[in-house]
Design an enzyme around this catalytic site. Structure first.
Site, PDB file in Angstrom:
ATOM      1  N   GLY A  56      13.518   0.266  -1.137  1.00 50.09           N
ATOM      2  CA  GLY A  56      13.494  -1.078  -0.500  1.00 50.09           C
ATOM      3  C   GLY A  56      12.134  -1.967  -0.799  1.00 50.09           C
ATOM      4  N   SER A  57      12.462  -3.194  -0.581  1.00 49.34           N
ATOM      5  CA  SER A  57      11.285  -4.060  -1.058  1.00 49.34           C
ATOM      6  C   SER A  57      10.362  -3.820   0.294  1.00 49.34           C
ATOM      7  CB  SER A  57      11.421  -5.380  -1.148  1.00 49.34           C
ATOM      8  OG  SER A  57      12.277  -5.693  -2.448  1.00 49.34           O
ATOM      9  N   LYS A 107      12.671   8.564  -3.688  1.00 46.43           N
ATOM     10  CA  LYS A 107      12.046   9.114  -2.345  1.00 46.43           C
ATOM     11  C   LYS A 107      13.107   9.570  -1.423  1.00 46.43           C
ATOM     12  CE  LYS A 107      10.230   5.104  -1.278  1.00 46.43           C
ATOM     13  NZ  LYS A 107      11.060   4.240  -2.373  1.00 46.43           N
ATOM     14  N   ASP A 112      18.434   6.061  -0.348  1.00 44.23           N
ATOM     15  CA  ASP A 112      18.020   6.116  -1.773  1.00 44.23           C
ATOM     16  C   ASP A 112      18.721   7.396  -2.304  1.00 44.23           C
ATOM     17  OD1 ASP A 112      16.217   3.960  -1.343  1.00 44.23           O
ATOM     18  OD2 ASP A 112      14.341   5.248  -1.395  1.00 44.23           O
ATOM     19  N   HIS A 216       8.244   2.202   6.812  1.00 45.70           N
ATOM     20  CA  HIS A 216       9.051   1.378   7.189  1.00 45.70           C
ATOM     21  C   HIS A 216       9.098   0.597   8.593  1.00 45.70           C
ATOM     22  CE1 HIS A 216      11.382   3.918   4.170  1.00 45.70           C
ATOM     23  NE2 HIS A 216      11.550   2.764   3.464  1.00 45.70           N
ATOM     24  N   SER A 425     -27.995 -16.458   6.356  1.00 46.52           N
ATOM     25  CA  SER A 425     -28.965 -17.678   6.579  1.00 46.52           C
ATOM     26  C   SER A 425     -29.753 -17.575   7.775  1.00 46.52           C
ATOM     27  CB  SER A 425     -28.108 -18.930   6.542  1.00 46.52           C
ATOM     28  OG  SER A 425     -27.381 -19.180   7.335  1.00 46.52           O
ATOM     29  N   GLY A 527     -24.975 -21.061  17.516  1.00 48.93           N
ATOM     30  CA  GLY A 527     -26.517 -21.035  17.539  1.00 48.93           C
ATOM     31  C   GLY A 527     -27.201 -21.871  18.522  1.00 48.93           C
TER      32      GLY A 527
END
Length: 541
Positions: A56-57, A107, A112, A216, A425, A527
């Site tokens: 899977g993406s 995987k 898968d 996932h 600064s 500030g």
């Protein structure tokens, strides 16, 4: 939640096109069927074993980001968190497999295993030589019959890819890959992930974490109160150590699950390496986003017991940008601080009035830390309160060592303390202010004149002027009021000046100068607010 996408329907195809376009010609993709999303090397040697993986993406850079010499020959991309189809996997196999054969790295998820498995059988029926290795490295559920395949899969990609690149035969590539599949992994996250085009689902309260999560977005096996990084590292390392108890030297992969900051990942890496498990690590991969879960704020640790062959394979560099490389663990190189930074030596002295006033101002700034940070979060980077409080704590910590009775030396000492304690600064400007005031006191000026000289130097070096929405909008009127000898009047002038900044539509300096009027209106400059708090405390003291 908003995302940079066109439509969810074309998300993966668009992403694959973007990856290939940015590869400089290293990568190609299969064309002709939008449902077949295969990324492959633009230049292939079909005389060598092909190594194919995918899934899977949403785990980028895995898997397509690891296509290249010494890693994958091709990656098959499914929809987000969904296995690619059998046809897509078969297309990937056929596109890159020559007579030397192909290793499929899978995987351990049902989708898968089934889709890659059937594609392997169909490829064999077409005469291709195919070997498979199923990776099940997750130790979150120790008694699980089918442990999940997570980031430990990347060890397999690298070891198999190296062996194939060296010209090893298919059986040898598969054997090494199966040894690399002995990796063990464990994950931790403090947030879920967001599927592009869908609303975010929150299930964790502030301060909670899920241990042993998948990749996932599925819930972890244990919900815990998030401990400090050192304790978390010991907890995770202890569980991993039990899983590789018999191993001597280890490779460690530190994986960013998507949204953890670089600072967090570096802290976690340091903490893991300091554990008993960490002392067995010889090779480190990461910290880096390697197998992510979209924007999940979390990390995973993977360890692999090493032998000489596996260590050599993992250590070999590859020309694949997403692969961070493996580094050998060596003692940190430490060098002494250069001479010349000691600064002026001050003789401590005591002045009850000066000590009381310094204490009052410092304590007020420490107490206002969260308030000032909240203001700064609206118009800056959210750390103004921490900056003021950091300077205050540094001064309080060394109060008894200050030359309290020598006001000129006291200013110089404050300049040094603030300059050392506060970065950016703000620390420099504070140091300039007190250094200039101290020089003026040496010349015989009184406090109002000396502070005015400090203000003038801040304006000279900082470049801002009153009316430009900075701390000067509170500091200048307060110092002017002091010329009348009235601390209460100075506090009132500082407060009025700070409040006026909320109506200023433009900032002349600092991060607020990059914001629009709509973002600034109604918000005091942090500030200036800090200066007002300091003068109020001074007046009360």
């Amino acid at each position: 939640m908003a995302h940079f996408i066109d439509t969810r329907a074309t998300l993966v195809n668009d992403a694959v096109d973007g990856l290939v376009a940015a590869s400089g010609g290293r990568l190609a993709r299969l064309d002709g069927d939008p449902d077949i999303r295969v990324v492959l090397r633009a230049s292939l040697d079909t005389g060598k074993v092909a190594v194919v993986s995918g899934g899977g993406s949403g785990h980028e850079p895995a898997h397509a980001g690891f296509v290249g010499p010494g890693l994958l020959s091709a990656a098959v991309c499914g929809d987000v968190f969904a296995s690619p189809s059998v046809d897509a996997v078969l297309a990937g196999i056929l596109a890159v497999t020559g007579p030397a054969g192909c290793l499929l790295v899978i995987k351990n998820y049902a989708g898968d295993r089934l889709n890659f498995g059937l594609a392997a059988e169909r490829a064999r029926a077409l005469g291709r030589r195919i070997e498979t290795v199923v990776v099940s490295d997750d130790i979150a559920l120790p008694d699980a019959k089918q442990p999940r395949g997570v980031a430990g899969t990347l060890f397999v990609h690298k070891v198999a890819g190296h062996a194939a690149e060296m010209g090893a035969p298919l059986e040898r590539v598969a054997a090494l890959a199966r040894r690399a599949a002995g990796a063990k992994s464990l994950g931790i996250a403090v947030s879920t992930c967001t599927i592009p085009g869908s609303p975010r689902s929150e299930r964790l309260a502030e301060g909670q974490a899920e241990l042993g999560l998948g990749i996932h977005g599925e819930p972890g096996i244990e919900r815990i109160a998030l401990p400090p990084a050192g304790e978390l590292a010991r907890m995770m390392a202890g569980r991993l150590s039990d899983a590789v108890a018999a191993a001597g030297r280890l490779a460690l992969l530190v994986n960013n699950l998507g949204a953890a900051s670089a600072l967090e990942m570096q802290v976690l890496t340091r903490a893991v390496l300091a554990t008993e498990l960490g002392r067995r690590v010889r090779l480190l991969i990461g910290p880096a986003p390697l197998m992510t879960a979209l924007d999940m704020h979390g990390a995973s640790l993977s360890v692999l017991p090493l032998d000489d062959e596996l260590e050599a394979a993992l250590a070999e560099p590859v020309p694949v940008p997403a692969w961070p490389g493996a580094v050998r663990i060596v003692p940190p190189a430490l060098r002494p601080v250069p001479e010349g930074l000691t600064g002026e030596a001050f003789t401590p002295s005591h002045d009850a009035v000066a000590a009381a006033r310094i204490t009052a101002v410092a304590q007020a700034l420490v107490a206002a830390e969260d308030t000032l940070n909240a203001l700064d979060a609206k118009v800056g980077d959210g750390d103004a309160g921490t900056t003021f409080a950091g300077a205050a704590r540094a001064v309080l910590a060394g109060l008894d060592r200050l030359p309290q009775a020598d006001h000129a030396a006291l200013c110089r000492a404050l300049a040094e303390r603030i300059g050392r304690a506060v970065g950016g600064s703000s620390g420099v400007l504070g140091s300039i202010f007190f250094a200039a005031a101290g020089s003026s006191l040496i010349g015989g000026a009184g406090w109002p004149e000396a502070l005015s000289q400090g203000v003038a130097r801040v304006q000279d070096y900082g470049g801002a002027r009153p009316g430009e929405r900075t701390l000067l909008d509170a500091l200048v009127p307060a110092v002017d009021a002091l010329k009348g000898g009235d601390l209460a009047g100075a506090a009132s002038a500082a407060r009025t000046g700070a409040e006026a900044t909320a109506e200023m539509e433009r900032a002349g300096a600092g991060r607020s100068s990059y914001l629009s009027a709509g973002d600034l209106t109604g918000v005091q400059d942090p500030g200036a607010a800090g200066v007002a708090i300091a003068f109020a405390a001074l007046a009360e003291a």
